[in-house]
Motif scaffolding. Structure first.
Motif, PDB file in Angstrom:
ATOM      1  N   MET A  41     -23.440 -22.629  57.123  1.00 36.39           N
ATOM      2  CA  MET A  41     -22.235 -23.177  56.549  1.00 36.39           C
ATOM      3  C   MET A  41     -20.998 -22.840  57.376  1.00 36.39           C
ATOM      4  SD  MET A  41     -22.418 -24.964  53.844  1.00 36.39           S
ATOM      5  CE  MET A  41     -22.568 -25.050  52.116  1.00 36.39           C
ATOM      6  N   LYS A  42     -21.041 -21.804  58.205  1.00 38.31           N
ATOM      7  CA  LYS A  42     -19.822 -21.457  58.920  1.00 38.31           C
ATOM      8  C   LYS A  42     -19.583 -22.323  60.151  1.00 38.31           C
ATOM      9  CE  LYS A  42     -21.146 -17.371  61.570  1.00 38.31           C
ATOM     10  NZ  LYS A  42     -21.058 -15.948  61.605  1.00 38.31           N
ATOM     11  N   ASP A  43     -20.456 -23.269  60.414  1.00 38.09           N
ATOM     12  CA  ASP A  43     -20.263 -24.205  61.514  1.00 38.09           C
ATOM     13  C   ASP A  43     -19.554 -25.483  61.068  1.00 38.09           C
ATOM     14  OD1 ASP A  43     -21.494 -22.492  63.304  1.00 38.09           O
ATOM     15  OD2 ASP A  43     -23.466 -23.384  63.013  1.00 38.09           O
ATOM     16  N   LEU A  44     -19.044 -25.509  59.854  1.00 37.51           N
ATOM     17  CA  LEU A  44     -18.363 -26.698  59.347  1.00 37.51           C
ATOM     18  C   LEU A  44     -16.974 -26.813  59.952  1.00 37.51           C
ATOM     19  CD1 LEU A  44     -19.272 -26.480  55.565  1.00 37.51           C
ATOM     20  CD2 LEU A  44     -20.366 -27.856  57.321  1.00 37.51           C
ATOM     21  N   GLN A  45     -16.574 -28.044  60.232  1.00 33.65           N
ATOM     22  CA  GLN A  45     -15.245 -28.328  60.762  1.00 33.65           C
ATOM     23  C   GLN A  45     -14.701 -29.577  60.103  1.00 33.65           C
ATOM     24  OE1 GLN A  45     -15.688 -28.971  64.962  1.00 33.65           O
ATOM     25  NE2 GLN A  45     -15.474 -26.805  65.440  1.00 33.65           N
ATOM     26  N   LEU A  46     -13.389 -29.728  60.179  1.00 26.94           N
ATOM     27  CA  LEU A  46     -12.772 -30.969  59.751  1.00 26.94           C
ATOM     28  C   LEU A  46     -12.696 -31.906  60.951  1.00 26.94           C
ATOM     29  CD1 LEU A  46      -9.750 -29.856  57.554  1.00 26.94           C
ATOM     30  CD2 LEU A  46     -11.850 -30.962  56.797  1.00 26.94           C
ATOM     31  N   ASP A  47     -12.994 -33.160  60.715  1.00 30.82           N
ATOM     32  CA  ASP A  47     -12.880 -34.165  61.764  1.00 30.82           C
ATOM     33  C   ASP A  47     -11.436 -34.665  61.761  1.00 30.82           C
ATOM     34  OD1 ASP A  47     -13.054 -36.233  63.537  1.00 30.82           O
ATOM     35  OD2 ASP A  47     -14.807 -37.169  62.608  1.00 30.82           O
ATOM     36  N   LEU A  48     -10.571 -33.895  62.416  1.00 30.33           N
ATOM     37  CA  LEU A  48      -9.154 -34.229  62.394  1.00 30.33           C
ATOM     38  C   LEU A  48      -8.830 -35.439  63.252  1.00 30.33           C
ATOM     39  CD1 LEU A  48      -7.500 -30.740  62.209  1.00 30.33           C
ATOM     40  CD2 LEU A  48      -7.743 -32.454  60.445  1.00 30.33           C
ATOM     41  N   GLN A 102      -9.120 -28.812  66.030  1.00 29.61           N
ATOM     42  CA  GLN A 102      -9.866 -29.156  64.826  1.00 29.61           C
ATOM     43  C   GLN A 102      -9.520 -28.241  63.657  1.00 29.61           C
ATOM     44  OE1 GLN A 102     -12.208 -32.008  64.500  1.00 29.61           O
ATOM     45  NE2 GLN A 102     -10.719 -32.368  66.108  1.00 29.61           N
ATOM     46  N   SER A 103      -8.217 -27.984  63.506  1.00 29.64           N
ATOM     47  CA  SER A 103      -7.747 -27.098  62.447  1.00 29.64           C
ATOM     48  C   SER A 103      -6.298 -27.445  62.113  1.00 29.64           C
ATOM     49  CB  SER A 103      -7.838 -25.649  62.933  1.00 29.64           C
ATOM     50  OG  SER A 103      -7.302 -24.767  61.993  1.00 29.64           O
ATOM     51  N   LEU A 104      -5.961 -27.386  60.826  1.00 32.51           N
ATOM     52  CA  LEU A 104      -4.582 -27.576  60.403  1.00 32.51           C
ATOM     53  C   LEU A 104      -4.330 -26.715  59.179  1.00 32.51           C
ATOM     54  CD1 LEU A 104      -3.835 -30.905  58.535  1.00 32.51           C
ATOM     55  CD2 LEU A 104      -6.101 -30.018  58.738  1.00 32.51           C
ATOM     56  N   PRO A 105      -3.072 -26.400  58.884  1.00 32.14           N
ATOM     57  CA  PRO A 105      -2.770 -25.579  57.713  1.00 32.14           C
ATOM     58  C   PRO A 105      -3.188 -26.286  56.418  1.00 32.14           C
ATOM     59  CG  PRO A 105      -0.881 -25.694  59.194  1.00 32.14           C
ATOM     60  CD  PRO A 105      -1.876 -26.689  59.681  1.00 32.14           C
ATOM     61  N   VAL A 106      -3.665 -25.516  55.479  1.00 35.66           N
ATOM     62  CA  VAL A 106      -4.087 -26.075  54.184  1.00 35.66           C
ATOM     63  C   VAL A 106      -2.915 -26.765  53.497  1.00 35.66           C
ATOM     64  CG1 VAL A 106      -4.938 -25.483  51.886  1.00 35.66           C
ATOM     65  CG2 VAL A 106      -5.968 -24.434  53.893  1.00 35.66           C
ATOM     66  N   SER A 107      -1.734 -26.216  53.626  1.00 38.26           N
ATOM     67  CA  SER A 107      -0.572 -26.843  53.000  1.00 38.26           C
ATOM     68  C   SER A 107      -0.336 -28.251  53.550  1.00 38.26           C
ATOM     69  CB  SER A 107       0.672 -25.976  53.187  1.00 38.26           C
ATOM     70  OG  SER A 107       0.887 -25.704  54.556  1.00 38.26           O
ATOM     71  N   THR A 108      -0.546 -28.434  54.832  1.00 41.16           N
ATOM     72  CA  THR A 108      -0.394 -29.754  55.441  1.00 41.16           C
ATOM     73  C   THR A 108      -1.481 -30.697  54.945  1.00 41.16           C
ATOM     74  OG1 THR A 108       0.580 -28.732  57.405  1.00 41.16           O
ATOM     75  CG2 THR A 108      -0.205 -31.001  57.629  1.00 41.16           C
TER      76      THR A 108
END
Length: 73
Positions: free
Chosen positions: A1-8, A44-50
């Motif tokens: 599960m720790k290999d999950l990413q968002l497809d930004l 492939q990362s952004l702030p949760v607030s955004t």
């Protein structure tokens, strides 16, 4: 599960590209430059607030926004 990413790349594309995504965020009280959006896409990362603001923008525009669509392994 720790290999999950968002497809930004896909998410930004769904919001009309880097320039339009930054314009939408800025217009909704979340000042963001095109360069910042590009950095999110590359790492492939952004702030949760955004992410929350993008979800609200999508809702206001009647655009489908399902986080499951952007999760990749």
């Amino acid at each position: 599960m720790k290999d999950l990413q968002l497809d930004l790349r896909r998410m930004v594309k769904d919001f009309g590209g880097m320039t339009n995504t930054s314009r939408l965020l800025t217009a909704n009280g979340w000042p963001t430059s095109r360069d910042v959006v590009d950095k999110w896409r590359r790492r492939q990362s952004l702030p949760v607030s955004t992410l929350c603001v993008l979800a609200l923008i999508a809702k206001e525009c009647g655009q489908r926004f399902d986080l499951y669509d952007y999760i990749k392994k």
